[in-house]
Scaffold this motif. Structure first.
Motif, PDB file in Angstrom:
ATOM      1  N   ALA A  25      46.474  50.408  53.009  1.00 19.12           N
ATOM      2  CA  ALA A  25      45.314  49.766  52.397  1.00 19.12           C
ATOM      3  C   ALA A  25      45.047  50.323  50.999  1.00 19.12           C
ATOM      4  CB  ALA A  25      44.095  49.961  53.294  1.00 19.12           C
ATOM      5  N   GLN A  26      45.220  51.640  50.802  1.00 23.85           N
ATOM      6  CA  GLN A  26      44.930  52.234  49.505  1.00 23.85           C
ATOM      7  C   GLN A  26      45.900  51.740  48.439  1.00 23.85           C
ATOM      8  OE1 GLN A  26      42.176  54.104  48.846  1.00 23.85           O
ATOM      9  NE2 GLN A  26      42.821  53.696  46.739  1.00 23.85           N
ATOM     10  N   VAL A  27      47.164  51.522  48.815  1.00 25.25           N
ATOM     11  CA  VAL A  27      48.141  50.982  47.869  1.00 25.25           C
ATOM     12  C   VAL A  27      47.702  49.605  47.393  1.00 25.25           C
ATOM     13  CG1 VAL A  27      50.517  50.170  47.588  1.00 25.25           C
ATOM     14  CG2 VAL A  27      50.069  52.312  48.783  1.00 25.25           C
ATOM     15  N   LEU A  28      47.263  48.765  48.327  1.00 24.79           N
ATOM     16  CA  LEU A  28      46.815  47.425  47.963  1.00 24.79           C
ATOM     17  C   LEU A  28      45.589  47.481  47.059  1.00 24.79           C
ATOM     18  CD1 LEU A  28      47.211  45.601  51.406  1.00 24.79           C
ATOM     19  CD2 LEU A  28      48.817  45.653  49.491  1.00 24.79           C
ATOM     20  N   VAL A  29      44.678  48.390  47.359  1.00 28.58           N
ATOM     21  CA  VAL A  29      43.482  48.544  46.526  1.00 28.58           C
ATOM     22  C   VAL A  29      43.860  48.990  45.124  1.00 28.58           C
ATOM     23  CG1 VAL A  29      41.386  49.910  46.189  1.00 28.58           C
ATOM     24  CG2 VAL A  29      41.913  48.974  48.441  1.00 28.58           C
ATOM     25  N   ASP A  30      44.764  49.969  45.008  1.00 25.82           N
ATOM     26  CA  ASP A  30      45.182  50.475  43.697  1.00 25.82           C
ATOM     27  C   ASP A  30      45.869  49.386  42.874  1.00 25.82           C
ATOM     28  OD1 ASP A  30      44.179  52.938  44.371  1.00 25.82           O
ATOM     29  OD2 ASP A  30      46.118  53.791  44.937  1.00 25.82           O
ATOM     30  N   LEU A  31      46.749  48.623  43.519  1.00 28.33           N
ATOM     31  CA  LEU A  31      47.449  47.558  42.804  1.00 28.33           C
ATOM     32  C   LEU A  31      46.487  46.460  42.383  1.00 28.33           C
ATOM     33  CD1 LEU A  31      50.701  47.233  44.965  1.00 28.33           C
ATOM     34  CD2 LEU A  31      50.456  48.328  42.730  1.00 28.33           C
ATOM     35  N   SER A  32      45.586  46.101  43.269  1.00 23.19           N
ATOM     36  CA  SER A  32      44.614  45.060  42.947  1.00 23.19           C
ATOM     37  C   SER A  32      43.736  45.470  41.772  1.00 23.19           C
ATOM     38  CB  SER A  32      43.744  44.770  44.171  1.00 23.19           C
ATOM     39  OG  SER A  32      42.797  43.770  43.894  1.00 23.19           O
ATOM     40  N   LEU A  82      37.639  33.262  51.440  1.00 22.47           N
ATOM     41  CA  LEU A  82      37.936  34.301  52.413  1.00 22.47           C
ATOM     42  C   LEU A  82      38.816  35.351  51.751  1.00 22.47           C
ATOM     43  CD1 LEU A  82      38.849  32.274  55.652  1.00 22.47           C
ATOM     44  CD2 LEU A  82      36.827  33.692  55.334  1.00 22.47           C
ATOM     45  N   PRO A  83      38.770  36.610  52.197  1.00 19.63           N
ATOM     46  CA  PRO A  83      39.688  37.626  51.658  1.00 19.63           C
ATOM     47  C   PRO A  83      41.138  37.275  51.983  1.00 19.63           C
ATOM     48  CG  PRO A  83      37.865  38.644  52.859  1.00 19.63           C
ATOM     49  CD  PRO A  83      37.806  37.174  53.164  1.00 19.63           C
ATOM     50  N   GLU A  90      47.493  34.347  47.484  1.00 22.36           N
ATOM     51  CA  GLU A  90      47.277  35.171  46.288  1.00 22.36           C
ATOM     52  C   GLU A  90      45.833  35.648  46.270  1.00 22.36           C
ATOM     53  OE1 GLU A  90      46.982  34.775  41.431  1.00 22.36           O
ATOM     54  OE2 GLU A  90      47.659  33.072  42.640  1.00 22.36           O
ATOM     55  N   GLU A  91      45.644  36.937  46.118  1.00 26.21           N
ATOM     56  CA  GLU A  91      44.299  37.496  46.051  1.00 26.21           C
ATOM     57  C   GLU A  91      43.628  37.121  44.740  1.00 26.21           C
ATOM     58  OE1 GLU A  91      43.634  41.642  44.966  1.00 26.21           O
ATOM     59  OE2 GLU A  91      42.691  41.904  46.923  1.00 26.21           O
ATOM     60  N   LEU A  92      42.391  36.607  44.834  1.00 29.70           N
ATOM     61  CA  LEU A  92      41.610  36.272  43.644  1.00 29.70           C
ATOM     62  C   LEU A  92      40.388  37.168  43.501  1.00 29.70           C
ATOM     63  CD1 LEU A  92      41.642  32.354  43.768  1.00 29.70           C
ATOM     64  CD2 LEU A  92      43.142  33.875  42.473  1.00 29.70           C
ATOM     65  N   GLY A  93      40.123  37.969  44.481  1.00 31.15           N
ATOM     66  CA  GLY A  93      38.954  38.831  44.491  1.00 31.15           C
ATOM     67  C   GLY A  93      38.687  39.286  45.905  1.00 31.15           C
ATOM     68  N   PRO A  94      37.636  40.060  46.125  1.00 32.54           N
ATOM     69  CA  PRO A  94      37.380  40.585  47.470  1.00 32.54           C
ATOM     70  C   PRO A  94      37.054  39.511  48.494  1.00 32.54           C
ATOM     71  CG  PRO A  94      35.555  41.071  45.988  1.00 32.54           C
ATOM     72  CD  PRO A  94      36.661  40.549  45.145  1.00 32.54           C
ATOM     73  N   HIS A  95      36.567  38.331  48.045  1.00 31.49           N
ATOM     74  CA  HIS A  95      36.155  37.306  48.998  1.00 31.49           C
ATOM     75  C   HIS A  95      36.749  35.935  48.685  1.00 31.49           C
ATOM     76  CE1 HIS A  95      33.364  40.272  50.478  1.00 31.49           C
ATOM     77  NE2 HIS A  95      32.817  40.377  49.286  1.00 31.49           N
ATOM     78  N   ARG A  96      37.814  35.868  47.881  1.00 30.34           N
ATOM     79  CA  ARG A  96      38.444  34.590  47.550  1.00 30.34           C
ATOM     80  C   ARG A  96      39.943  34.776  47.447  1.00 30.34           C
ATOM     81  NH1 ARG A  96      37.683  33.332  42.654  1.00 30.34           N
ATOM     82  NH2 ARG A  96      37.912  31.091  42.747  1.00 30.34           N
ATOM     83  N   CYS A  97      40.682  33.726  47.791  1.00 28.38           N
ATOM     84  CA  CYS A  97      42.136  33.775  47.641  1.00 28.38           C
ATOM     85  C   CYS A  97      42.653  32.362  47.399  1.00 28.38           C
ATOM     86  CB  CYS A  97      42.810  34.388  48.875  1.00 28.38           C
ATOM     87  SG  CYS A  97      42.669  33.399  50.378  1.00 28.38           S
TER      88      CYS A  97
END
Length: 330
Positions: free
Chosen positions: A139-146, A252-253, A267-274
């Motif tokens: 999870a931390q890797v994904l957070v850092d990359l995001s 949704l995330p 594709e992640e667009l933000g904490p609550h959108r994709c």
């Protein structure tokens, strides 16, 4: 009059609607005085909630994002919904431990009546079979990359292309974090190889600090879906050439959508959108599949998908009008 604890919960629920509230409006909704509203606002601030005072003729209050996590206050429905969401998240190996610990903490403080409801609604999520080299990104890797993607900062990381092989240091401009068949990938411009690359997130070990900011380049194919599809098509003997393929934004995330996207690209667009690109054998089937996510949907394209949603809406409206209890017969 409500007890102080339940009144604070009601006040917090009103403030969480993301609008400005005047003291008079809050007092009217809670059937208390404006002076009591001010005292309750001060109590919430003492608990760690950042509530700002809105200037203006009437004045008012607004709940802001804080710098630390304050104590959470949930009503019964919110607590049950959160517990169910955590049960589902606890089956995703990306956040299994954190979700399980959060669920245990929540269940511990629940009153018996709510705990019983949760125990009756146990969820079993079936994950796809894992191959020998399957590794899940932390999870931390994904957070850092995001974070680097949104800040448009260059990153350095140790990358192992194959299990057991020695890794090398890569310098990239990160552009998109996507999922493809239950794996996370980073789409980035490789500064040393001067070309676009896709990296499996579970094989990335970020280094700190991040590098300088950069101006995003245009992705080949015009969008991340076309790029990723072209890179992975046929790699595992399957095809992604669906006759009908559409693109939507879901509220949704990305982590919640990815396990159920099948061959789709998330594709992640933000904490609550994709952004989700998904294919099907028919436009109606695609619209129906997207509706299963049970959230607001924004159609990016093509027009055939929007038309399919409109046709389904008409069909479902007729079905609701002729359903049980309406007095109509088939």
């Amino acid at each position: 009059m409500q007890k102080t604890s339940s009144r604070l919960l009601s006040l917090l629920s009103l403030l969480q609607t993301h609008r400005d509230w005047s003291g008079e409006d809050l007092a009217e909704r809670l059937v208390i005085t404006v002076r009591t509203v001010r005292r309750d606002i001060d109590r919430l601030r003492e608990l760690g909630y950042l509530i700002s005072t809105v200037k203006g003729p009437g004045g008012g209050y607004r709940l802001e994002a804080g710098t630390q996590m304050p104590p959470m206050l949930f009503d019964d429905g919110q607590a049950v919904a959160l517990a169910l969401a955590l049960q589902g998240a606890a089956t995703d190996t990306t956040v299994t431990e954190d979700a399980a610990r959060a669920l245990a903490t929540l269940r511990q403080v629940m009153p018996p009546r709510l705990r019983h409801r949760i125990d009756l609604l146990r969820i079993t999520a079936v994950q796809p079979p894992a191959t020998d080299d399957t590794l899940q990104a932390g999870a931390q890797v994904l957070v850092d990359l995001s974070r680097a993607i949104h800040a448009r900062e260059e990153v350095r990381f140790d990358y192992t292309s194959d299990p057991g092989a020695s890794g090398d240091v890569r310098r990239v401009q990160p552009h998109h974090l996507v999922t493809w068949r239950h794996r996370w990938y980073l789409v980035a411009w490789d500064l040393d190889r001067k070309d676009w690359r896709t990296f499996r997130a579970d094989r990335i070990r970020p280094r700190t600090p991040t590098g300088p900011r950069f101006t995003p380049r245009e992705l080949p194919g015009g969008n991340v879906s076309t790029f990723v599809t072209s890179r992975f098509r046929g790699n595992d003997g399957t095809t992604t050439d669906w006759p009908c393929r559409g693109e939507v934004v879901l509220h949704l995330p990305a982590a919640e959508v990815a396990p159920f996207a099948q061959d789709g690209i998330v594709e992640e667009l933000g904490p609550h959108r994709c952004r989700l690109t998904l294919g099907s054998w028919s436009w109606t089937g695609l619209a129906a599949a997207l509706g299963c996510f049970d959230t607001d949907i924004v159609v990016i394209g093509p027009p055939q998908l929007a038309n399919a949603f409109a046709n389904l809406a008409t069909r479902y409206t007729r079905a609701a009008a002729t359903g049980p209890g309406t007095g109509s017969t088939p």
